[in-house]
Design a protein around this motif. Structure first.
Motif, short mmCIF file in Angstrom:
data_model
loop_
_atom_site.label_atom_id
_atom_site.label_comp_id
_atom_site.label_asym_id
_atom_site.label_seq_id
_atom_site.Cartn_x
_atom_site.Cartn_y
_atom_site.Cartn_z
N VAL A 117 0.84 -1.20 0.00
CA VAL A 117 0.00 0.00 0.00
C VAL A 117 0.87 1.25 0.00
CG1 VAL A 117 -1.71 1.33 1.29
CG2 VAL A 117 -1.93 -1.16 1.13
N ARG A 118 1.93 1.23 0.77
CA ARG A 118 2.84 2.38 0.80
C ARG A 118 3.46 2.60 -0.59
NH1 ARG A 118 6.18 0.83 4.64
NH2 ARG A 118 4.93 1.78 6.31
N GLN A 119 3.80 1.52 -1.26
CA GLN A 119 4.39 1.62 -2.60
C GLN A 119 3.38 2.21 -3.59
OE1 GLN A 119 7.66 0.92 -3.58
NE2 GLN A 119 6.91 2.01 -5.39
N ILE A 120 2.14 1.80 -3.51
CA ILE A 120 1.10 2.34 -4.41
C ILE A 120 0.97 3.84 -4.19
CG2 ILE A 120 -1.35 2.28 -4.98
CD1 ILE A 120 -1.34 -0.70 -4.11
N ARG A 121 0.98 4.25 -2.90
CA ARG A 121 0.88 5.67 -2.60
C ARG A 121 2.06 6.45 -3.18
NH1 ARG A 121 3.45 8.63 0.82
NH2 ARG A 121 4.20 6.84 2.04
N GLU A 122 3.26 5.95 -3.03
CA GLU A 122 4.45 6.65 -3.53
C GLU A 122 4.43 6.76 -5.05
OE1 GLU A 122 7.66 4.43 -1.91
OE2 GLU A 122 7.42 5.23 0.13
N LEU A 123 3.96 5.71 -5.71
CA LEU A 123 3.86 5.77 -7.17
C LEU A 123 2.81 6.80 -7.60
CD1 LEU A 123 4.02 1.94 -7.99
CD2 LEU A 123 5.75 3.66 -8.55
N GLY A 124 1.72 6.85 -6.83
CA GLY A 124 0.70 7.86 -7.14
C GLY A 124 1.23 9.27 -7.04
N GLU A 125 2.11 9.50 -6.06
CA GLU A 125 2.71 10.83 -5.92
C GLU A 125 3.62 11.17 -7.10
OE1 GLU A 125 4.63 10.48 -2.17
OE2 GLU A 125 2.79 10.75 -0.98
N LEU A 126 4.12 10.16 -7.79
CA LEU A 126 4.93 10.37 -8.99
C LEU A 126 4.07 10.49 -10.25
CD1 LEU A 126 7.85 7.84 -8.40
CD2 LEU A 126 7.99 10.34 -8.33
N GLY A 127 2.77 10.28 -10.09
CA GLY A 127 1.88 10.37 -11.25
C GLY A 127 1.56 9.04 -11.88
N ILE A 128 2.00 7.95 -11.26
CA ILE A 128 1.67 6.62 -11.78
C ILE A 128 0.46 6.11 -11.01
CG2 ILE A 128 2.47 4.24 -12.06
CD1 ILE A 128 5.31 5.31 -12.27
N PRO A 129 -0.68 5.94 -11.65
CA PRO A 129 -1.91 5.57 -10.93
C PRO A 129 -1.84 4.14 -10.39
CG PRO A 129 -2.28 5.52 -13.30
CD PRO A 129 -0.91 6.09 -13.10
N ALA A 130 -2.73 3.87 -9.45
CA ALA A 130 -2.75 2.55 -8.82
C ALA A 130 -2.92 1.44 -9.84
CB ALA A 130 -3.86 2.49 -7.77
N GLY A 131 -3.70 1.68 -10.85
CA GLY A 131 -3.95 0.66 -11.86
C GLY A 131 -2.71 0.24 -12.64
N ARG A 132 -1.64 1.06 -12.58
CA ARG A 132 -0.43 0.72 -13.32
C ARG A 132 0.72 0.34 -12.39
NH1 ARG A 132 0.63 5.25 -17.74
NH2 ARG A 132 2.26 3.73 -18.25
N SER A 133 0.39 0.03 -11.15
CA SER A 133 1.43 -0.28 -10.16
C SER A 133 1.77 -1.76 -10.09
CB SER A 133 0.98 0.20 -8.76
OG SER A 133 -0.17 -0.54 -8.34
N ARG A 134 1.07 -2.59 -10.85
CA ARG A 134 1.25 -4.03 -10.74
C ARG A 134 2.70 -4.49 -10.91
NH1 ARG A 134 -0.88 -7.98 -8.29
NH2 ARG A 134 -2.98 -7.45 -9.04
N PRO A 135 3.47 -3.98 -11.91
CA PRO A 135 4.86 -4.46 -12.04
C PRO A 135 5.70 -4.21 -10.79
CG PRO A 135 4.17 -3.29 -14.02
CD PRO A 135 3.11 -3.05 -12.98
N PHE A 136 5.46 -3.09 -10.13
CA PHE A 136 6.22 -2.75 -8.93
C PHE A 136 5.84 -3.67 -7.76
CE2 PHE A 136 5.83 0.97 -11.59
CZ PHE A 136 7.12 1.51 -11.61
N LEU A 137 4.55 -3.94 -7.64
CA LEU A 137 4.08 -4.81 -6.55
C LEU A 137 4.56 -6.24 -6.76
CD1 LEU A 137 0.44 -3.44 -6.11
CD2 LEU A 137 2.60 -2.58 -5.18
N ASP A 138 4.53 -6.68 -8.02
CA ASP A 138 5.02 -8.03 -8.31
C ASP A 138 6.50 -8.14 -7.99
OD1 ASP A 138 2.51 -8.75 -9.13
OD2 ASP A 138 2.95 -8.60 -11.29
N CYS A 139 7.23 -7.04 -8.23
CA CYS A 139 8.67 -7.04 -7.96
C CYS A 139 8.92 -7.21 -6.45
CB CYS A 139 9.28 -5.75 -8.48
SG CYS A 139 11.08 -5.75 -8.60
#
Length: 326
Positions: A51-73
Motif C-alpha cells: 500500500v505504501r508503494q502504491i501511494r508513492e507511485l501515485g505521488e509520482l503520477g503513476i496511478p494505482a492501476g499501473r502499479s502491478r509491475p512494482f508490486l510483483d517485484c
C-alpha cells in the motif's frame, strides 16, 4: 513471515492513506489479504509495504492501476519495487506520456500567448492602405524584421502641434494643441513590456528598441526636478492602448500619465518616424519639448534610454525661459 492481526485502519495509517483507498486497491486486485476463520481480513507487513508503494507511485503520477509491475517485484522478494525490468519499462512509459503532455501544453501556452499579444496590441498594427500611403510606410517583409516606415525628426522644431485629442491613463483626453503656455515634455517610445505579455520576437536585437521601462523610470525619478527646471508637464506617448499603459503606470508608480495613439495620428500629423516589427507598427524613440503650441526642441535619436531623462533635465536647465513665458 506474515504477521497476523493488522486491522485495515492500522494498514491505512502506517501506509499514509485512507481505509477507503485500501479497499479500492483490493478491488483492483492489488492486495489479497488472508482471511481469518471469522472472515475478517488478515493484513500483514507485506500488505503495508504494498500500500505504501502504491501511494508513492501515485505521488509520482503513476496511478494505482499501473502499479502491478512494482508490486510483483516486491512480492518476488526484491529489495526495491523498481529492481525489475517491468518496473523500469513502466517508468519509461510514464515519462513518454508526460513528455507528450508537456509538448501539448507548451503548444497550447504558445497559442494563448499569441492570442494574448494579439489582444493586447490590437489596433497597434496600423496596416490599412490609406494609412500606409499617408505615412509613406512600406509593408513589413515576410520575416517581420524591423523596417523603417519613413518619417523624420529633423523638420519638427517650429512645427505646430496638431488639434489632436489623445486618451490618457487618467481616464481623460489631452489635446496636443492645448498643452498650455509652459513647456511640456512628451517622450515618445515604441512599447513597454509587461509580465503578462511577451515582447515581439527579436525585440532585444532591434537597435533602440530596448529600454522603454528604464526610460519611464528615469522620467519618474527626475519628475520633480523637471518641473522645477521649467517643465509644466510630462507625458509618455506610444501606440499601445491606455489599458495596457495603465498597468505600467501602476506597476512603476509613475507620477505622470501616458498618452495612447494606437492609430498613429500624431505620426501622420507631424511625420514622426515609425518602424514595423512582428506585424506591429511602432513609434521610434524621440522626445518633444513643446512650448506655446510649437515643437521647440526634439531629441532624436536616443541612444541611452536609461539616461535620457537626465539629458532632458540638463537641456531645460541650460535653456531657461523668461519668467513671463513659464
Amino acid at each position: 513471515m506474515v504477521v497476523t492481526g493488522i486491522r485495515i485502519g492500522e494498514v491505512a495509517r502506517r501506509a499514509g492513506v485512507t481505509t477507503k483507498a485500501v479497499r479500492y486497491y483490493e478491488s483492483l486486485g492489488l492486495l489479497d489479504p488472508a482471511r481469518l476463520a471469522n472472515g475478517y481480513r488478515n493484513y500483514g507487513e507485506h500488505d503495508v509495504r504494498l500500500v505504501r508503494q502504491i501511494r508513492e507511485l501515485g505521488e509520482l503520477g503513476i496511478p494505482a492501476g499501473r502499479s502491478r509491475p512494482f508490486l510483483d517485484c516486491l512480492t518476488a522478494g526484491h529489495g526495491h519495487a523498481d529492481d525489475c525490468p517491468a518496473s523500469l519499462a513502466t517508468y519509461r512509459d510514464a515519462i513518454d506520456e508526460l513528455t507528450h503532455r508537456i509538448d501539448e501544453l507548451t503548444n497550447r501556452r504558445a497559442a494563448l500567448r499569441e492570442q494574448l499579444a494579439r489582444a493586447a496590441h490590437r489596433g497597434d498594427a496600423d496596416s490599412s492602405a490609406d494609412t500606409v500611403r499617408q505615412a509613406g510606410a512600406h509593408p513589413a517583409p515576410a520575416d517581420d524584421s524591423p523596417t523603417p516606415d519613413g518619417g523624420s525628426a529633423e523638420q519638427l522644431p517650429g512645427t505646430r502641434m496638431p488639434d489632436l485629442p489623445l486618451r490618457d491613463t487618467d481616464g481623460g483626453t489631452v489635446r496636443l494643441d492645448a498643452l498650455g503656455a509652459g513647456r511640456t515634455v512628451i517622450y515618445v517610445y515604441p512599447l513597454t513590456g509587461s509580465p503578462r505579455v511577451d515582447l515581439p520576437d527579436g525585440w532585444d536585437t532591434i537597435p533602440g528598441a530596448r529600454g522603454c521601462t528604464a526610460e519611464a523610470c528615469g522620467f519618474r525619478d527626475h519628475h520633480r526636478e523637471l518641473l522645477t527646471a521649467g517643465a509644466a508637464g510630462v507625458f509618455g506617448l506610444s501606440s499601445q492602448h491606455s489599458e495596457y499603459q495603465r498597468e505600467l503606470v501602476e506597476r512603476l508608480d509613475l507620477p505622470f500619465p501616458m498618452l495612447s495613439d494606437p492609430t498613429h495620428n500624431l505620426a501622420r500629423a507631424l511625420g514622426l518616424p515609425t518602424f514595423r516589427v512582428d506585424g506591429l507598427r511602432l513609434y521610434e524613440r524621440l522626445t518633444l519639448i513643446v512650448h506655446e503650441g510649437l515643437v521647440e526642441h526634439v531629441f532624436h535619436p536616443i541612444s541611452a534610454p536609461r539616461e535620457h531623462a537626465g539629458q532632458v533635465l540638463s537641456w531645460l536647465r541650460e535653456n531657461t525661459l523668461p519668467r513671463n513665458q513659464i
